[in-house]
Design an enzyme around this catalytic site. Sequence first.
Site: not given
Lengths: 154, 152, 108, 288
Positions: D106, D245, D249
């Site tokens: 790419h 995260r 939590c």
Amino acid sequence: MKRLSALAFILALPTAALAAEVAPGEVSFDGMAVSEPVAKSAGDPEAGREVFVDRGLGNCLACHQNSEIENAQFPGNVGPSMDGVASRWEPGQLRAIIVNAKEIFGPDTIMPGFYTLDVGVDVAEDRKGETILSAQQVEDVVAYLATLEQESAQ
Amino acid sequence: MTHLTRRKLFTLAAGAGTLAVAANLPRTANATPEEAQKAISEFTGGKEPQSGKITLTAPEIAENGNTVPISISVESEMTGDDFVESVTLMAEGNPNPEVATFLFTPLSGRAEATTRIRLAKTQNVVAVAKMSDGSVYSDRKEVKVTIGGCGG
Amino acid sequence: MAAPRIRVKVPSSASAGEVITIKTLISHEMESGQRKDKDGNTIPREIINNFTCEFNGTKVFECQLDPAISSNPYFEFYAKVPESGTFKFTWQDDNGETYTEEKDIEVS
Amino acid sequence: MKKTAILLTGVVTLTTLALAPRVLADPVDEALTIDGQEIITTAPAPTEPEGHPFDEVRSGWLYREPDTRSMEADSFENPGMLAVERGEEIWNTAEGEAGQSCASCHEDASEFLKGVGASYPKWDEASGKPINIELFINKHREEKMGAEAYKFDEDAQKDLTAFIKNQSLGIPVEIDLSEGDMMSWWEEGKERYYLRTGQLNLSCATCHEQNNGRYIRADHLSQGNTNGFPTYRLKQGALVSLHNRFRGCIRDTRAEFPDAFSDELMALEVYTAWRGGGLSVETPAVRQ
């Protein structure tokens, strides 16, 4: 004065009838209240205040503002203020809310049940079968909250 | 009871550590304003700082004590023999009061600097400037350090 | 730990005697020496303890850092540029390494 | 008697609040521009499929204090950009038996990657599951480069993911739920979003939907959108990945938490990415 003596009566009455600690699953809700204490000994307001503040125990300030606690930093506002809470709720009602708020406010409330095993899924290994607070701590917090009359709010 | 509390808090902290770099916040016993005072006194050579000339800019509320932006600015021409030699930053409630010392030169142009600091808890931050004529000035700001939610 | 990454922002040109703003950022954990690992042992301190900015060999600004400086230390300060030349920035690590970066400025 | 009456009123009020999600929201009304790129921080909530709880989706940036907001607004001051630069280096570095780098295939990263970070998670026919950027990187490392997959949350994984997402800075998040079996993952994710976990008995929705805009201690509860991940968190002084995260939590509810990239958390990523649809990619956002 009148209120105070009434309060003393309410607090004293169950004390006389104390028998044994009530297990988390055995607490009986009498309408909107849990009239019978869940612990053997009467609640100690001083100890209850500690539990209220302690982030590893009640951590109540996370959600509730409370003017009685000086220098309380950054209380949350997810729940109502505790100022004058004893003028709005009777000790049996406060006990019911602490034991399992979902019995009182319905299943959507954010407030955890502090003396119930009816909790969320996948409870952490080291918390399994444990309540957030002990029976005695529940009574201590109830005793503490019962001191928060309207007049004490500054 | 205290023991139990500490254990539980520790368990939570340990849990956090496995997920991410645990906060680098100071956790040990904290300094006192007296210790900060002593360190300032060492910096000034015993001189009592005056107020004025120096401005310390700090947030009233720091969202996380691990990263608190702080700026100092001293009024000075920064030319010839009138310039700011150095500015020291102290935190009265950290384990060690010393935070940083900035040294300026006439090439600095302005006696101003910004950095990010760690504060263990809500406390006063003090900045003290030493001028080229030997006079010292200070400014002090309280920074409220927030306490996180259920996880800390 | 991988070699720290450095970012420095200096204007590419200025007029003589102008006071310019310089910003610097370096990736560094700033291990405070006050943390414990999961076995309870203190993790040794390893911080950037000094930062200097020189212009054509003369000191412009210096900072002595203590462990209370946040990870990825950030500085914003000023410099008076009398002539064209090169800024040299040096960070001193507790582990004995120094990291440097240079930036040229054209003064008209 | 009187107390009972008040009590009942209290119950009614609280119940009403619980049923009306947008009760209290005081995020700032401020525009965000990063390097001249306008960032969409409020957008009409996605309408397909039906059932989005909000009329408007809001970036977590709006819920932060001024200093945190300005740290994100100036890309030089944002320490997360150090990781993005490291990610760019990784992009250009050949690794593995094939001696290939991402750039080998790419070539022009900024062109090729434009919008890519805004469109994940995407359906992956080969595995019959949705994959996110992290899993996409691992797939290419193993299949094209002959390199080892990154371990969860190793720095290179976070840095490269942040670099890839940063190439879509400002582009609105839009995921394609029509591909493959995405809708059933969306459903799974939705269920997970409302699932109450742990001793504290909380779901994602309890805080980020029903109490969004309020404070738990000093935590200003945002809508919990995912458009800024990996995010530079002041607390860790480092990039924090989305699955880190999620797990944090769930852990805070005092629950066991699923593995990163597990089916549960991939479903949750699909659903939460949809919830924040229309918001610009902000990676690396700066949060407390």
